[in-house]
Design a protein around this motif. Structure first.
Motif, PDB file in Angstrom:
ATOM      1  N   GLU A 220       8.448  14.118  -9.535  1.00 28.77           N
ATOM      2  CA  GLU A 220       8.002  12.764  -9.220  1.00 28.77           C
ATOM      3  C   GLU A 220       6.764  12.406 -10.041  1.00 28.77           C
ATOM      4  OE1 GLU A 220       7.504  12.008  -5.013  1.00 28.77           O
ATOM      5  OE2 GLU A 220       9.392  13.033  -4.563  1.00 28.77           O
ATOM      6  N   LEU A 221       5.831  13.344 -10.150  1.00 31.30           N
ATOM      7  CA  LEU A 221       4.626  13.110 -10.930  1.00 31.30           C
ATOM      8  C   LEU A 221       4.959  12.860 -12.395  1.00 31.30           C
ATOM      9  CD1 LEU A 221       1.559  12.953 -11.108  1.00 31.30           C
ATOM     10  CD2 LEU A 221       1.523  15.458 -11.310  1.00 31.30           C
ATOM     11  N   THR A 222       5.898  13.612 -12.939  1.00 34.47           N
ATOM     12  CA  THR A 222       6.335  13.402 -14.322  1.00 34.47           C
ATOM     13  C   THR A 222       6.892  12.001 -14.494  1.00 34.47           C
ATOM     14  OG1 THR A 222       6.768  15.757 -14.639  1.00 34.47           O
ATOM     15  CG2 THR A 222       7.928  14.238 -16.102  1.00 34.47           C
ATOM     16  N   GLU A 223       7.698  11.557 -13.535  1.00 38.87           N
ATOM     17  CA  GLU A 223       8.278  10.211 -13.605  1.00 38.87           C
ATOM     18  C   GLU A 223       7.196   9.140 -13.491  1.00 38.87           C
ATOM     19  OE1 GLU A 223      10.846   6.973 -13.914  1.00 38.87           O
ATOM     20  OE2 GLU A 223      11.000   9.053 -14.592  1.00 38.87           O
TER      21      GLU A 223
ATOM     22  N   ARG B 192       3.790   5.068 -15.990  1.00 41.31           N
ATOM     23  CA  ARG B 192       2.425   4.642 -16.324  1.00 41.31           C
ATOM     24  C   ARG B 192       2.286   4.442 -17.827  1.00 41.31           C
ATOM     25  NH1 ARG B 192      -1.475   9.329 -16.405  1.00 41.31           N
ATOM     26  NH2 ARG B 192      -0.249   9.603 -18.281  1.00 41.31           N
ATOM     27  N   ASP B 193       2.811   5.374 -18.605  1.00 46.04           N
ATOM     28  CA  ASP B 193       2.719   5.274 -20.061  1.00 46.04           C
ATOM     29  C   ASP B 193       3.485   4.070 -20.582  1.00 46.04           C
ATOM     30  OD1 ASP B 193       1.160   7.559 -19.931  1.00 46.04           O
ATOM     31  OD2 ASP B 193       2.735   8.898 -20.673  1.00 46.04           O
ATOM     32  N   ALA B 194       4.650   3.788 -19.987  1.00 41.86           N
ATOM     33  CA  ALA B 194       5.436   2.619 -20.394  1.00 41.86           C
ATOM     34  C   ALA B 194       4.687   1.334 -20.058  1.00 41.86           C
ATOM     35  CB  ALA B 194       6.806   2.641 -19.719  1.00 41.86           C
ATOM     36  N   ILE B 195       4.069   1.289 -18.896  1.00 45.94           N
ATOM     37  CA  ILE B 195       3.293   0.108 -18.496  1.00 45.94           C
ATOM     38  C   ILE B 195       2.082  -0.061 -19.410  1.00 45.94           C
ATOM     39  CG2 ILE B 195       1.809  -0.829 -16.673  1.00 45.94           C
ATOM     40  CD1 ILE B 195       3.852   0.414 -14.661  1.00 45.94           C
ATOM     41  N   ALA B 196       1.396   1.025 -19.722  1.00 43.03           N
ATOM     42  CA  ALA B 196       0.234   0.949 -20.612  1.00 43.03           C
ATOM     43  C   ALA B 196       0.647   0.435 -21.986  1.00 43.03           C
ATOM     44  CB  ALA B 196      -0.436   2.319 -20.724  1.00 43.03           C
ATOM     45  N   ALA B 197       1.792   0.888 -22.485  1.00 41.97           N
ATOM     46  CA  ALA B 197       2.267   0.416 -23.784  1.00 41.97           C
ATOM     47  C   ALA B 197       2.584  -1.077 -23.725  1.00 41.97           C
ATOM     48  CB  ALA B 197       3.502   1.211 -24.212  1.00 41.97           C
ATOM     49  N   ARG B 198       3.227  -1.498 -22.643  1.00 42.39           N
ATOM     50  CA  ARG B 198       3.544  -2.929 -22.503  1.00 42.39           C
ATOM     51  C   ARG B 198       2.279  -3.757 -22.372  1.00 42.39           C
ATOM     52  NH1 ARG B 198       5.255  -7.142 -24.202  1.00 42.39           N
ATOM     53  NH2 ARG B 198       5.890  -8.736 -22.730  1.00 42.39           N
ATOM     54  N   LEU B 199       1.285  -3.259 -21.632  1.00 39.10           N
ATOM     55  CA  LEU B 199       0.007  -3.974 -21.508  1.00 39.10           C
ATOM     56  C   LEU B 199      -0.675  -4.118 -22.863  1.00 39.10           C
ATOM     57  CD1 LEU B 199      -1.484  -2.546 -18.195  1.00 39.10           C
ATOM     58  CD2 LEU B 199      -0.751  -4.891 -18.636  1.00 39.10           C
TER      59      LEU B 199
END
Length: 126
Positions: A82-85, A90-97
């Motif tokens: 779950e933490l990996t997911e 989080r990384d995908a959201i940071a990239a989109r931001l």
């Protein structure tokens, strides 16, 4: 990619894994029953383990040696997945931001030029 290079190809039998990790085959069956790993089955119904699963089992062996119960180990493994997911999300959201911020900055520059010149860019942009 060759099959022996792919870490997810199920190449190893229960006996091979038991020997590699110095555990009993019954331990591997218990790990499978608790769904800590889910080895694939050969045409004859024998379990086949990938190198990824062997690494997970090695972690299970270490935790069991430290006195953890199998249900506790399973829960830890679930939480780690779950933490990996969550980290992936989080990384995908940071990239989109970052993309949105870059778009915002570009629009702010265009608006600033537009306001300074009193109208649309002469370069053809608006």
């Amino acid at each position: 990619m060759e099959p022996f290079e792919d870490e997810n190809i199920p190449l190893f039998t229960v006996g091979q894994v038991a020997q590699m990790l110095a555990v009993k085959q019954a331990f591997l069956r218990r790990v499978d029953e608790l769904r800590v790993v889910s080895p694939q089955r050969s045409a004859g119904g024998q379990r086949r383990y990938s190198r990824v699963e062997i690494r997970i089992i090695r972690q299970v062996v270490t935790m069991a040696d430290e006195g953890m119960t199998m249900p506790a180990i399973r829960r830890i493994m679930e939480l780690e997945q779950e933490l990996t997911e969550v980290r992936r999300q989080r990384d995908a959201i940071a990239a989109r931001l970052a993309e949105v911020a870059a778009e915002r900055d570009g629009l702010a520059r265009r608006l600033s030029r537009w306001l300074r010149t009193g109208g649309p860019d002469r370069s053809g942009e608006e």
